[in-house]
Design an enzyme around this catalytic site. Structure first.
Site, PDB file in Angstrom:
ATOM      1  N   ASP A  62     -34.872   6.306  11.559  1.00 33.39           N
ATOM      2  CA  ASP A  62     -34.189   7.006  12.319  1.00 33.39           C
ATOM      3  C   ASP A  62     -34.026   6.670  13.787  1.00 33.39           C
ATOM      4  O   ASP A  62     -34.725   6.015  13.887  1.00 33.39           O
ATOM      5  CB  ASP A  62     -34.464   8.335  12.238  1.00 33.39           C
ATOM      6  N   HIS A  71     -35.293  15.539  16.828  1.00 36.87           N
ATOM      7  CA  HIS A  71     -35.063  15.011  18.204  1.00 36.87           C
ATOM      8  C   HIS A  71     -35.889  15.383  19.270  1.00 36.87           C
ATOM      9  O   HIS A  71     -35.838  14.833  20.317  1.00 36.87           O
ATOM     10  CB  HIS A  71     -33.434  15.573  18.226  1.00 36.87           C
TER      11      HIS A  71
END
Length: 496
Positions: free
Chosen positions: A256, A185
């Site tokens: 993702d 992230h």
């Protein structure tokens, strides 16, 4: 020409899976669905309860009956539908420690039952990464463990449990996110293992998932030099050469979220989308969209331009869209399985399995709780994967059983509360203590004052500490309640 242009636009819309704001479909989303948008992702911000979730999905299906509605519902710390209460189901590490594949399948079936009740198509789960590095900041308790064989067995059981309830599973994060110390992230993690190690450690769970018929696989935003010098999301060698041609996967490959810094720091969303499709991805997950949907249409236009320029073959786009539509057809065919799962409530399996995952080291007969304790919870900032989930903590769970329990939360940079009242037992709750120096320092200081303290580790266990050390192997509400029952049940036995 206009007909071909419309068809390209529709194909491009089919491969996108954006998130959105609000608890009802915004106007732009309704319009996009009517124009062929193939998917959408639900987050905590979209969900207010079971009835509202079902109404939201139904409203989306009014515009596109075959829309792939996806959600992250792993159990444990990662929950969207139960974000306000914490998950009723233990996460993967707890399931791996309990090591009962039938229980794992039952837990996954109950998660599928919950998702099926809302007519959700796909769960971005299970995590089948082997947690090879205990310092991993984003996988940890989300993995079934560090043993590839155990991960393989439980991955298969989880997939069979979920898909048996009529909801598609999505194994992640290919080819394995467990041997990293970077959260994707925030930055691009690098897996430095050799191809031999990958074959022995990371790939077996994915091979088993494919053999078990998993409907989708999510690629990780990873750099794996043993496979390619490009990030996996953008790598044809990995997504096509390895996953398709070598491992033989024929289902849906999804990225993702493309706004994650691992790839967002390298390219624009449009370029990531185009390159991922060219590499072999079939669906593009976009967690954050602009309020009016402009960003989604920009991605559509980028795909169409790339096809016209020859950067993405039209056949490749059609193949990707075809896999999206195939998953939609599979979901429609699973209506009887979802109906059967709806009649198969097994809610007690969550607490039973969480209890089976508890491990206690020390002399639990004497220092367990006899009166309401002081519970010191050393809180860490959760990873972005957790989102806004708010689980019941161990202190609150003890308080449900023992009124008068005092809970003190201590964050990094804060001091311990007064621990000197010997009339009140002390419980120190930590998460991933081995990864946080500040937790280790405060824990050592707390045990200097109260060597009789009970220590509860809710993350990946490290070196046992305290008079009693209890590991829950996860931070879900059900794991906290299992720990509270264990701490107070021995008190009851002593008084009996």
């Amino acid at each position: 020409m206009r007909t071909r242009s419309r068809e390209l636009c529709r194909l491009a819309m089919t491969v996108l899976q954006p998130g959105f704001e609000g608890t009802a479909p915004p106007d732009w989303l309704r319009r996009a669905l009517a124009e062929g948008l193939g998917g959408a992702v639900l987050f905590t911000r979209n969900l207010a309860g079971p009835a509202q979730t079902a109404e939201l999905v139904a409203a989306m299906r009014e515009e596109n009956p075959g829309v792939i509605v996806a959600v992250d519902e792993e159990g444990g710390a990662i929950t969207r539908l139960e974000a306000r209460t914490g998950s009723s189901w233990p996460g993967n590490l707890a399931l791996g420690v309990a090591d009962d594949v039938r229980a794992t399948a039952r837990v996954a079936r109950q998660i599928g039952r919950m998702l099926g009740a809302a007519d959700i198509t796909m769960d971005y789960a299970p995590v089948v990464d082997v947690n090879a590095d205990p310092r991993n900041p984003v996988i940890g308790v989300r993995s079934f463990g560090s043993d590839p064989e155990r991960v393989r067995r439980h991955a298969v059981a989880w997939i069979e449990g979920l898909q048996g309830a009529g909801v598609a599973a999505c194994a992640k994060h290919f080819p394995g996110h467990g041997d990293t110390v970077t959260d994707s992230h925030l930055a691009l993690p690098e897996v430095r293992a050799s191809r031999e190690v990958l074959e022995r450690r990371d790939l077996p769970p994915f091979r088993a998932a494919i053999k078990a018929g998993v409907r989708a696989i999510m690629c990780g935003h990873l750099l794996v030099p043993a496979l390619d010098r490009s990030p996996v999301t953008l790598s044809r060698a990995v997504l096509t050469g390895l996953l398709r041609e070598e491992l033989g996967f024929g289902g849906l490959t999804v990225t993702d979220a493309i706004e994650m810094r691992a790839v967002a720091a390298l390219q624009t969303p449009e370029e990531i989308t185009v390159h991922a499709l060219a590499a072999g991805a079939d669906a593009i997950c976009v967690g954050v969209s602009s309020p009016g949907g402009e960003s989604v249409y920009a991605l559509r236009d980028a795909i169409v331009s790339a096809v016209r320029e020859g950067r993405v073959p039209e056949a490749r786009l059609a193949e990707a869209a075809g896999r999206v539509l195939e998953l939609a057809r599979w979901h429609a065919e699973q209506a009887p399985a979802r109906a059967a799962a709806a009649r198969d409530a097994d809610e007690g399996v969550g607490l039973k399995t969480a209890t089976a995952a508890l491990r206690v080291i020390g002399t639990p007969g004497r220092p367990m709780l006899r009166v309401a304790p002081l519970v010191v919870e050393m809180t860490t900032r959760p990873s972005q994967a957790v989102g806004r989930a708010t689980a019941v903590g161990v202190g609150a769970a003890i308080g449900e059983i023992m009124p008068g329990t005092v809970v003190a939360e201590v964050a990094e940079g804060e001091d311990l509360p007064d621990l000197t009242d010997l009339r009140r037992p002390v419980v120190v709750v930590v998460r991933d203590a081995t990864r946080h120096d500040w937790i280790q320092r405060l824990l050592a200081r707390a045990l200097e004052v109260r060597p009789d303290a009970v220590v509860v580790e809710t993350g990946v266990p490290g070196t046992p500490a305290g008079a009693v050390y209890l590991a829950t192997h996860g931070g879900s509400t059900v794991s906290a309640r299992a720990a509270a029952r264990r701490l107070t049940a021995i008190r009851t036995q002593e008084h009996a």
